[in-house]
Design an enzyme around this catalytic site. Structure first.
Site, mmCIF file in Angstrom:
data_model
loop_
_atom_site.group_PDB
_atom_site.id
_atom_site.type_symbol
_atom_site.label_atom_id
_atom_site.label_comp_id
_atom_site.label_asym_id
_atom_site.label_seq_id
_atom_site.Cartn_x
_atom_site.Cartn_y
_atom_site.Cartn_z
ATOM 1 N N SER A 1 0.884 -1.261 0.170
ATOM 2 C CA SER A 1 0.072 0.037 -0.033
ATOM 3 C C SER A 1 0.887 1.233 -0.065
ATOM 4 O O SER A 1 1.581 1.573 0.873
ATOM 5 C CB SER A 1 -0.916 -0.008 1.302
ATOM 6 O OG SER A 1 -1.531 1.146 1.451
ATOM 7 N N LYS B 1 -10.418 -6.262 2.472
ATOM 8 C CA LYS B 1 -11.523 -5.819 1.792
ATOM 9 C C LYS B 1 -12.409 -6.904 1.610
ATOM 10 O O LYS B 1 -13.880 -6.731 1.736
ATOM 11 C CB LYS B 1 -11.222 -5.417 0.453
ATOM 12 C CG LYS B 1 -10.350 -4.227 0.352
ATOM 13 C CD LYS B 1 -9.744 -3.995 -1.130
ATOM 14 C CE LYS B 1 -10.747 -4.019 -2.238
ATOM 15 N NZ LYS B 1 -10.538 -3.758 -3.552
ATOM 16 N N ARG C 1 -5.867 -1.131 -9.417
ATOM 17 C CA ARG C 1 -4.917 -1.151 -10.649
ATOM 18 C C ARG C 1 -5.842 -1.784 -11.981
ATOM 19 O O ARG C 1 -5.404 -1.645 -13.206
ATOM 20 C CB ARG C 1 -3.986 -2.212 -10.237
ATOM 21 C CG ARG C 1 -3.111 -1.725 -9.393
ATOM 22 C CD ARG C 1 -2.076 -2.665 -9.091
ATOM 23 N NE ARG C 1 -2.283 -4.169 -8.681
ATOM 24 C CZ ARG C 1 -2.566 -4.457 -7.169
ATOM 25 N NH1 ARG C 1 -2.353 -3.424 -6.285
ATOM 26 N NH2 ARG C 1 -3.052 -5.682 -6.983
ATOM 27 N N TRP D 1 -8.983 6.161 8.785
ATOM 28 C CA TRP D 1 -8.361 5.455 7.740
ATOM 29 C C TRP D 1 -7.777 6.489 6.664
ATOM 30 O O TRP D 1 -8.522 7.290 6.177
ATOM 31 C CB TRP D 1 -9.541 4.723 6.773
ATOM 32 C CG TRP D 1 -9.266 3.965 5.774
ATOM 33 C CD1 TRP D 1 -8.269 2.965 5.410
ATOM 34 C CD2 TRP D 1 -10.271 4.299 4.424
ATOM 35 N NE1 TRP D 1 -8.246 2.763 4.155
ATOM 36 C CE2 TRP D 1 -9.253 3.603 3.543
ATOM 37 C CE3 TRP D 1 -10.757 5.339 3.946
ATOM 38 C CZ2 TRP D 1 -9.760 3.591 2.159
ATOM 39 C CZ3 TRP D 1 -11.311 5.162 2.700
ATOM 40 C CH2 TRP D 1 -10.617 4.339 1.782
ATOM 41 N N GLY D 2 -6.700 6.253 6.247
ATOM 42 C CA GLY D 2 -5.908 6.881 5.344
ATOM 43 C C GLY D 2 -4.849 7.686 5.857
ATOM 44 O O GLY D 2 -5.043 8.396 7.258
ATOM 45 N N ASN D 3 -3.899 8.034 4.895
ATOM 46 C CA ASN D 3 -2.812 8.914 5.337
ATOM 47 C C ASN D 3 -3.363 10.312 5.506
ATOM 48 O O ASN D 3 -2.783 11.115 6.051
ATOM 49 C CB ASN D 3 -1.725 8.972 4.321
ATOM 50 C CG ASN D 3 -2.029 9.179 3.196
ATOM 51 O OD1 ASN D 3 -2.898 8.582 2.410
ATOM 52 N ND2 ASN D 3 -1.345 10.390 2.493
ATOM 53 N N ASP D 4 -4.409 10.581 4.669
ATOM 54 C CA ASP D 4 -5.090 12.118 5.017
ATOM 55 C C ASP D 4 -5.922 12.360 6.084
ATOM 56 O O ASP D 4 -6.485 13.300 6.300
ATOM 57 C CB ASP D 4 -5.688 12.387 3.545
ATOM 58 C CG ASP D 4 -6.782 11.285 3.320
ATOM 59 O OD1 ASP D 4 -6.774 10.277 3.928
ATOM 60 O OD2 ASP D 4 -7.595 11.592 2.509
#
Length: 241
Positions: free
Chosen positions: A50, A82, A93, A218-221
């Site tokens: 990831s 998931k 992808r 959840w998420g780098n943001d």
């Protein structure tokens, strides 16, 4: 690659929730139960395939240190996560429009963080992920995670290539024979599966995911929101004391 004066993860310091070894599946569940009750522990679910786990890891250790939070690194196969919650959609992808956007997006994030971002040739990391648990036992999990991410996303290496794994092991100072024996063991796969099962029961559906108490990010943001949570918890602790 970034250099750190302390190769060992804060989660392995004296008095932490993480034991020197996670020998059984029971140990894993006991660790989670203790962590959920703590507002100064960050459970960090990641997968080396990831790119956004890679980006989160650039900032998360510093954030944890700032608030004296214990950072617990946990391997989680993103595809397994998931499927566990019923998400049967194709991978990014396989969707050209989304894939092209995500490629640009992650490059923007990498530029902002001042790190290299090279796409690896393959997207499977079962042994590299499992090696997190061995590195934790050896007291160098932060160094292991940083080194592995550097090879996969900083340099664009195949995360399941024997030579890449050997390089990570060598640079982290781990014993090669013991490492490969550990990551290939049936018992290790059971531990990784137990982590995935527990993650699903907590509502984790992807990576990177960070959990503090009963709050999930959840998420780098989402690191700004995570910091607000840590700051609030710190303030509450100070008010009580």
């Amino acid at each position: 690659m970034r250099d750190y004066p302390d190769a060992c993860n804060v989660a392995n310091t004296s008095g932490s929730l993480v034991n020197d070894t996670i020998n059984t599946v029971l140990d894993i569940y006991q660790l989670f139960e203790a962590a959920v009750k703590s507002h100064s522990t960050i459970l960090f679910y990641l997968d080396f395939i990831s790119p956004f786990s890679y980006l989160a890891n650039v900032k998360l250790p510093e954030l944890a240190a700032r608030y004296r939070a214990e950072l617990v690194y946990l391997p989680l196969d993103v595809m397994r996560a998931k499927l566990a919650i019923g998400n049967f959609a194709p991978s990014t992808r396989a969707m050209p429009g989304k894939r092209n956007f995500i490629l640009r997006d992650r490059l923007w994030w990498a530029q902002q963080h001042g790190v290299s971002m090279q796409t690896p040739p393959a997207f499977s990391a079962p042994r590299l992920n499992a090696g997190m648990l061995y590195a934790q036992e050896c007291g160098c999990v932060r160094n292991y995670v940083d080194t592995a991410f550097h090879h996969v996303w900083g340099l664009g290496g195949d995360p399941d290539d024997d030579e890449l794994l050997a390089a990570v092991v060598r640079q982290t100072g781990l014993d090669p024979e013991a490492y490969f024996s550990y990551v290939n063991a049936v018992e290790t796969r059971e531990r990784v599966a137990a982590i995935a099962g527990d993650a699903a029961s907590r509502g984790v559906f992807g990576v990177p995911t960070m959990i503090v108490g009963d709050e999930m990010f959840w998420g780098n943001d989402r690191l700004d929101f995570l910091e607000e949570c840590l700051e609030s918890n710190t303030q509450e602790t100070n008010d009580v004391s």
